[in-house]
Design an enzyme around this catalytic site. Structure first.
Site, mmCIF file in Angstrom:
data_model
loop_
_atom_site.group_PDB
_atom_site.id
_atom_site.type_symbol
_atom_site.label_atom_id
_atom_site.label_comp_id
_atom_site.label_asym_id
_atom_site.label_seq_id
_atom_site.Cartn_x
_atom_site.Cartn_y
_atom_site.Cartn_z
ATOM 1 N N ASN A 111 -15.842 -11.367 8.857
ATOM 2 C CA ASN A 111 -16.009 -10.733 10.269
ATOM 3 C C ASN A 111 -16.483 -9.349 10.173
ATOM 4 O O ASN A 111 -16.971 -8.922 11.396
ATOM 5 C CB ASN A 111 -14.613 -10.865 10.901
ATOM 6 N N TYR A 184 -29.359 -4.145 13.186
ATOM 7 C CA TYR A 184 -28.167 -5.101 13.630
ATOM 8 C C TYR A 184 -28.824 -6.641 13.534
ATOM 9 O O TYR A 184 -28.325 -7.427 12.966
ATOM 10 C CB TYR A 184 -27.488 -4.662 14.775
#
Ligand code: BGC
Length: 286
Positions: A111, A184
């Site tokens: 995560n 990202y």
């Protein structure tokens, strides 16, 4: 048609029945970046489903300890381990500590992730490498350690139909290009093909690898996108379902992917995004 040996199909292996109250009973899970946001909700939901959970964090030990307490309230074990997922030695030390304390690992939730936004012509090497190192290399390093343990241990049918499960935290930006966030988006595009390639490679060992792709979720990471009424209104133009997502929306999907209820799912990207990937700009026109 003859029913001779050459036509015999392999024995059917049905997933074992799952107790809906304690889907993950007896399983050992590690959640990276679990002291806030989506990771926190996932770690608590795994505990509520009966797993013992390692709460990985890098800063803010107090927050990690609060998550540990919230997990323990469900009558399972939890511990916080500090490690930078982008550092090989720290990742290996974290897995060694977990296996020492819990005996093994059944579920890895990759995560941990961050953003360092900038227009491309202003993006620094540090912004580029930090995002790629944490979001992509960090997932590789943790997956590799988990898979080594899954392969060593194999399936324990009384615990799970699979030898291990990995859930990669991806994003709608594994498919939606994102101006001003090239580092990202590149990291999440990488997560997408890393997840599917691992799934293809590891399925024969009964290791399942899937990703969850959140849209806009109410967490500290994207506070600018929902923190003012104006920002929230503008965000809603991108979300047909007309509400922001909550960390628990994602946690429920992760619990499903980690449990035997999803035993036949591997290599999938599960979008939990209120319809963000449905080209909402086409609601009118086109
Ligand atoms: C990003 C958020 C963003 C969302 C939808 C996520 O992956 O981390 O900042 O709001 O995607 O664009």
């Amino acid at each position: 048609m003859s029913n001779g040996p050459e036509h015999e199909t392999p024995a059917v292996v049905m997933p074992r029945p799952v107790d809906p109250q304690r889907r993950l009973k007896g399983q050992k899970a590690l959640v990276t970046g679990a002291n806030s946001g989506i990771g926190e909700a996932v770690a608590i939901a795994l505990g509520a489903a009966g797993a013992d959970v390692v709460v990985n964090y890098i800063v803010n030990e107090d927050a990690a300890q609060r998550v540990v307490a919230a997990i323990e309230a469900h009558g399972v074990k939890a511990m916080a381990i500090k490690a930078d997922v982008s550092k090989e030695d720290q990742v290996q030390a974290m897995f060694a500590r977990m296996i020492d304390a819990f005996g093994t690992i059944d579920i890895l939730v990759n995560n941990a992730g961050l953003q360092r936004d900038a227009p491309l012509h202003e993006m620094t090497m540090d912004q580029w490498t930090l995002v790629l190192n944490v979001n992509l290399t960090g997932q590789f390093l943790c997956a590799r350690e988990a898979v080594r343990e899954f392969l060593r241990r194999g399936v324990r049918p009384e615990i799970s139909s699979a030898a291990g499960k990995i859930v990669s935290m991806s994003s709608v930006h594994e498919v939606i290009p994102w101006a001003g966030h090239v580092n990202y988006a590149a990291s999440k595009g990488g997560v997408m093909l890393m997840t599917k390639s691992m799934a293809q490679e590891l399925a024969e060992h009964r290791i399942r690898v899937n990703s969850v792709c959140p849209g806009a979720i109410r967490t500290p990471l994207n506070q600018p996108a929902w923190g003012t009424p104006e920002a929230y209104q503008s965000l809603m133009t991108l979300i047909p379902y007309n509400r922001i997502g909550e960390p628990e929306d994602i946690a429920r999907a992760v619990v499903w992917l980690a449990s035997d209820e999803s035993d036949y799912a591997t290599g999938i990207s599960l979008f939990i995004d209120g319809g963000m990937t449905l080209y909402p700009g086409f609601r009118e026109g086109g």
